[in-house]
Design an enzyme around this catalytic site. Structure first.
Site, PDB file in Angstrom:
ATOM      1  N   GLY A 133      -9.867  77.972  95.966  1.00 27.95           N
ATOM      2  CA  GLY A 133     -11.162  78.046  96.360  1.00 27.95           C
ATOM      3  C   GLY A 133     -11.662  79.079  97.530  1.00 27.95           C
ATOM      4  CB  CYS A 134      -9.934  79.980 100.184  1.00 25.98           C
ATOM      5  SG  CYS A 134     -10.044  80.709 101.823  1.00 25.98           S
ATOM      6  N   GLY A 135     -11.178  82.952  99.481  1.00 29.91           N
ATOM      7  CA  GLY A 135     -10.645  84.425  99.359  1.00 29.91           C
ATOM      8  C   GLY A 135     -10.624  85.037 100.807  1.00 29.91           C
TER       9      GLY A 135
END
Length: 272
Positions: A108-110
């Protein structure tokens, strides 16, 4: 390579009944991106289209300009996951060394691993080109996505990023548990096929956060269309970059947040 879909034993409650069974879920695997045998990033991703992922990640991170900058690419299963092993051209390797960073990316994290707030909100590359699209084209493009979302049809748990043009329809679609990964895979697919991203629509099955705008702009896209809404920072960065941002794209219409000039809509405009 491991199957991207895994059977999971589950117990389902529906109303007043309980039933044992099996559900297909997407595989989530640590994927290391290495350059000349040095690990640059480790992402949690779906083990499919990993060549596209490696090329697209490298492109969106600014590590390469074209797929030809990667002299060799091997996908290797190791004890703890998968390695995308790349050898870069000497000039690109030198550039990587100057801006080396490490990041561990949950699905869920970039932006994990950035070492400053400024890096998180860096300006997106300016969009210099881009054609106009009608409302009907946008709706046709979004309607083309579900049939191509094979993994999501099986698991109902993955994101998709796709590219569509009026002349060719849906050119490519890639899926992953991470929306950023899906967009990187799409970037790699377009780079390998030498397709210009400013000639069509980048379609997203997710919300549009700022890093999705940054990646799309680096890809050269002029129009993003998403089923969900953008964040405030995504709107700010897209507006500054000259990128057209379309959200809430559903069967009954859509909403344009930036640079309306690329969308041709014949209707009466009401101001709420």
């Amino acid at each position: 390579m491991a199957d991207p879909v895994v059977p999971a034993v589950r117990v389902a409650w529906r109303g007043d009944t309980c039933q044992d069974g099996v559900r297909s879920v997407p595989r989530e695997t640590p994927v290391a991106l290495t350059y000349n045998r040095t690990t640059h990033a480790v992402m949690l991703a779906t083990p499919s289209d990993l060549e596209d992922f490696a090329i697209g990640f490298s492109r969106s991170e600014g590590l390469i300009e074209t797929a030809a900058d990667i002299l060799a690419l091997d996908i290797v299963e190791v004890a703890d996951g998968i390695e995308c092993r790349m050898d870069l051209a000497p000039d690109r390797l030198a550039a990587l060394t100057r801006r080396q960073r490490r990041l561990a990316g949950p699905s869920g994290c970039g932006l994990c691993g950035l070492d400053s707030l400024a890096a998180a909100i860096r300006p997106a590359p300016a969009v210099l080109r881009g054609r106009a699209f009608s409302a009907a084209m946008i709706q046709d493009a979004m309607r083309a996505m579900p049939a191509a979302q094979v993994l999501n049809a099986t698991t109902h748990a993955v994101h998709a990023a796709a590219f569509w043009t009026p002349e060719r329809g849906l050119i490519a679609l890639r899926e992953d548990v991470g929306r950023h990964n899906a967009l990187d895979k799409l970037a790699g697919a377009l780079a390998r096929a030498a397709v210009r991203a400013d000639d069509g629509l980048v379609l997203l099955s997710s919300r549009v956060s700022v890093e999705m705008v940054q990646k799309a702009a680096t890809l050269g896209a002029a129009v993003i269309v998403a089923v969900s809404a953008p964040t405030s920072l995504a709107i700010e960065v897209a507006n500054a970059a000259g990128l057209t941002l379309v959200g809430i794209a559903r069967d009954d219409g859509f909403e344009v947040f930036t640079h309306l000039n690329r969308i041709t809509v014949r209707t009466t405009r009401h101001v709420a």
